[in-house]
Design a protein around this motif. Structure first.
Motif, PDB file in Angstrom:
ATOM      1  N   ARG A  32       0.586  -0.955  -0.162  1.00 28.09           N
ATOM      2  CA  ARG A  32      -0.296   0.318  -0.397  1.00 28.09           C
ATOM      3  C   ARG A  32       0.958   1.095  -0.399  1.00 28.09           C
ATOM      4  O   ARG A  32       1.502   0.879   0.550  1.00 28.09           O
ATOM      5  CB  ARG A  32      -1.036  -0.175   0.903  1.00 28.09           C
ATOM      6  CG  ARG A  32      -1.944  -1.479   1.741  1.00 28.09           C
ATOM      7  CD  ARG A  32      -2.972  -0.692   2.467  1.00 28.09           C
ATOM      8  NE  ARG A  32      -2.295  -1.186   3.760  1.00 28.09           N
ATOM      9  CZ  ARG A  32      -2.248  -1.545   4.874  1.00 28.09           C
ATOM     10  NH1 ARG A  32      -2.916  -2.667   4.134  1.00 28.09           N
ATOM     11  NH2 ARG A  32      -1.688  -1.898   5.843  1.00 28.09           N
ATOM     12  N   TYR A  33       0.319   1.815  -0.879  1.00 34.31           N
ATOM     13  CA  TYR A  33       1.584   3.392  -0.905  1.00 34.31           C
ATOM     14  C   TYR A  33       1.171   4.171   0.098  1.00 34.31           C
ATOM     15  O   TYR A  33      -0.042   4.782   0.772  1.00 34.31           O
ATOM     16  CB  TYR A  33       1.233   4.186  -2.006  1.00 34.31           C
ATOM     17  CG  TYR A  33       1.698   3.871  -3.699  1.00 34.31           C
ATOM     18  CD1 TYR A  33       2.962   3.177  -3.814  1.00 34.31           C
ATOM     19  CD2 TYR A  33       0.430   3.205  -4.221  1.00 34.31           C
ATOM     20  CE1 TYR A  33       3.483   2.981  -4.315  1.00 34.31           C
ATOM     21  CE2 TYR A  33       1.375   2.097  -5.303  1.00 34.31           C
ATOM     22  CZ  TYR A  33       2.282   2.657  -5.747  1.00 34.31           C
ATOM     23  OH  TYR A  33       3.173   1.554  -6.885  1.00 34.31           O
ATOM     24  N   ILE A  34       2.236   4.641   1.130  1.00 31.83           N
ATOM     25  CA  ILE A  34       1.477   5.058   2.362  1.00 31.83           C
ATOM     26  C   ILE A  34       2.287   6.687   1.656  1.00 31.83           C
ATOM     27  O   ILE A  34       2.168   7.820   2.893  1.00 31.83           O
ATOM     28  CB  ILE A  34       3.050   4.616   3.774  1.00 31.83           C
ATOM     29  CG1 ILE A  34       3.820   4.360   3.022  1.00 31.83           C
ATOM     30  CG2 ILE A  34       1.883   3.346   3.620  1.00 31.83           C
ATOM     31  CD1 ILE A  34       4.483   3.707   3.870  1.00 31.83           C
ATOM     32  N   GLN A  57       0.200  -3.317  -6.492  1.00 31.61           N
ATOM     33  CA  GLN A  57      -0.313  -3.381  -7.848  1.00 31.61           C
ATOM     34  C   GLN A  57      -1.541  -3.360  -8.800  1.00 31.61           C
ATOM     35  O   GLN A  57      -1.831  -3.153  -9.815  1.00 31.61           O
ATOM     36  CB  GLN A  57      -1.326  -5.026  -7.554  1.00 31.61           C
ATOM     37  CG  GLN A  57       0.149  -5.889  -7.275  1.00 31.61           C
ATOM     38  CD  GLN A  57      -0.357  -7.883  -6.542  1.00 31.61           C
ATOM     39  OE1 GLN A  57      -1.143  -7.585  -6.011  1.00 31.61           O
ATOM     40  NE2 GLN A  57       0.718  -8.186  -7.746  1.00 31.61           N
ATOM     41  N   ASP A  58      -2.351  -2.156  -7.965  1.00 33.31           N
ATOM     42  CA  ASP A  58      -2.969  -1.612  -9.058  1.00 33.31           C
ATOM     43  C   ASP A  58      -3.091  -0.201  -9.966  1.00 33.31           C
ATOM     44  O   ASP A  58      -3.324   0.094 -10.686  1.00 33.31           O
ATOM     45  CB  ASP A  58      -3.881  -0.712  -7.689  1.00 33.31           C
ATOM     46  CG  ASP A  58      -5.144  -0.630  -5.934  1.00 33.31           C
ATOM     47  OD1 ASP A  58      -5.469  -2.004  -6.641  1.00 33.31           O
ATOM     48  OD2 ASP A  58      -4.379  -0.274  -5.845  1.00 33.31           O
ATOM     49  N   VAL A  59      -1.651  -0.108  -9.576  1.00 37.27           N
ATOM     50  CA  VAL A  59      -0.895   0.721 -10.678  1.00 37.27           C
ATOM     51  C   VAL A  59      -0.055  -0.306 -11.610  1.00 37.27           C
ATOM     52  O   VAL A  59       0.589   0.892 -12.794  1.00 37.27           O
ATOM     53  CB  VAL A  59      -0.024   2.016 -10.090  1.00 37.27           C
ATOM     54  CG1 VAL A  59      -0.914   3.074  -9.457  1.00 37.27           C
ATOM     55  CG2 VAL A  59       0.810   1.388  -9.167  1.00 37.27           C
ATOM     56  N   VAL A  65       4.916  -8.097 -10.978  1.00 37.11           N
ATOM     57  CA  VAL A  65       4.979  -6.825 -10.192  1.00 37.11           C
ATOM     58  C   VAL A  65       4.678  -7.790  -8.774  1.00 37.11           C
ATOM     59  O   VAL A  65       5.693  -7.118  -7.925  1.00 37.11           O
ATOM     60  CB  VAL A  65       4.327  -5.828 -10.107  1.00 37.11           C
ATOM     61  CG1 VAL A  65       4.310  -4.922  -9.157  1.00 37.11           C
ATOM     62  CG2 VAL A  65       4.674  -5.451 -11.684  1.00 37.11           C
ATOM     63  N   ALA A  66       4.041  -8.887  -8.403  1.00 40.59           N
ATOM     64  CA  ALA A  66       3.504  -9.069  -7.359  1.00 40.59           C
ATOM     65  C   ALA A  66       4.941 -10.436  -6.633  1.00 40.59           C
ATOM     66  O   ALA A  66       5.643 -10.370  -5.764  1.00 40.59           O
ATOM     67  CB  ALA A  66       2.610 -10.209  -7.056  1.00 40.59           C
ATOM     68  N   ALA A  67       5.746 -11.093  -8.278  1.00 36.00           N
ATOM     69  CA  ALA A  67       7.040 -11.739  -8.167  1.00 36.00           C
ATOM     70  C   ALA A  67       7.642 -10.574  -7.685  1.00 36.00           C
ATOM     71  O   ALA A  67       8.802 -10.324  -6.926  1.00 36.00           O
ATOM     72  CB  ALA A  67       6.896 -12.712  -9.196  1.00 36.00           C
ATOM     73  N   SER A  68       7.683  -9.545  -8.143  1.00 36.88           N
ATOM     74  CA  SER A  68       9.140  -8.169  -7.886  1.00 36.88           C
ATOM     75  C   SER A  68       8.392  -7.840  -6.637  1.00 36.88           C
ATOM     76  O   SER A  68       9.879  -7.617  -5.693  1.00 36.88           O
ATOM     77  CB  SER A  68       9.092  -7.220  -8.838  1.00 36.88           C
ATOM     78  OG  SER A  68       9.349  -8.249  -9.990  1.00 36.88           O
TER      79      SER A  68
END
Length: 116
Positions: A32-34, A57-59, A65-68
């Motif tokens: 989550r972006y904080i 993952q939304d952007v 990306v999940a693996a990264s």
């Protein structure tokens, strides 16, 4: 050195990063972006509050990306090229470099990105 100098330096660094020439994304351990800077918002077409309601993952909807992000969490640093999704639906290709860091006892991930 006076007591004010570190506070002035922190303020200057904060302004420089917020108005800097690269997109800065700060995410928690769940992606989550904080925190994001102005360039990140402009790059993706979101207001700051909108972007802060999203996750990595939304952007960056690419399945890799999940693996990264998991690799970043495991290794503590990572860089690459990926495609982000603009609010209006277009794609933005970026080069990025991310690292794990800790401040005030909280672990988070900072990514610096530039469009290519």
């Amino acid at each position: 050195m006076s007591v004010a100098e570190p506070l002035i330096q922190a303020s200057l660094i904060g302004e420089a990063v917020d108005n800097g020439p690269a997109a800065i994304f700060v995410a928690d351990e769940e992606g989550r972006y904080i925190a994001v800077n102005t360039f990140a918002c402009e790059l993706l077409g979101y207001s700051r509050s909108e972007l802060l309601s999203l996750t990595v993952q939304d952007v960056a909807p690419d399945a890799a990306v999940a693996a990264s992000f998991a690799k970043l969490q495991r290794d503590g640093a990572l860089q690459g090229t990926t495609v982000l999704r603009h609010k209006e639906g277009g794609d933005v290709t970026i080069e990025w470099r991310a690292t794990r860091t800790t401040a005030a006892g909280m672990e988070f991930f900072v990514s610096v990105a530039n469009p290519v």
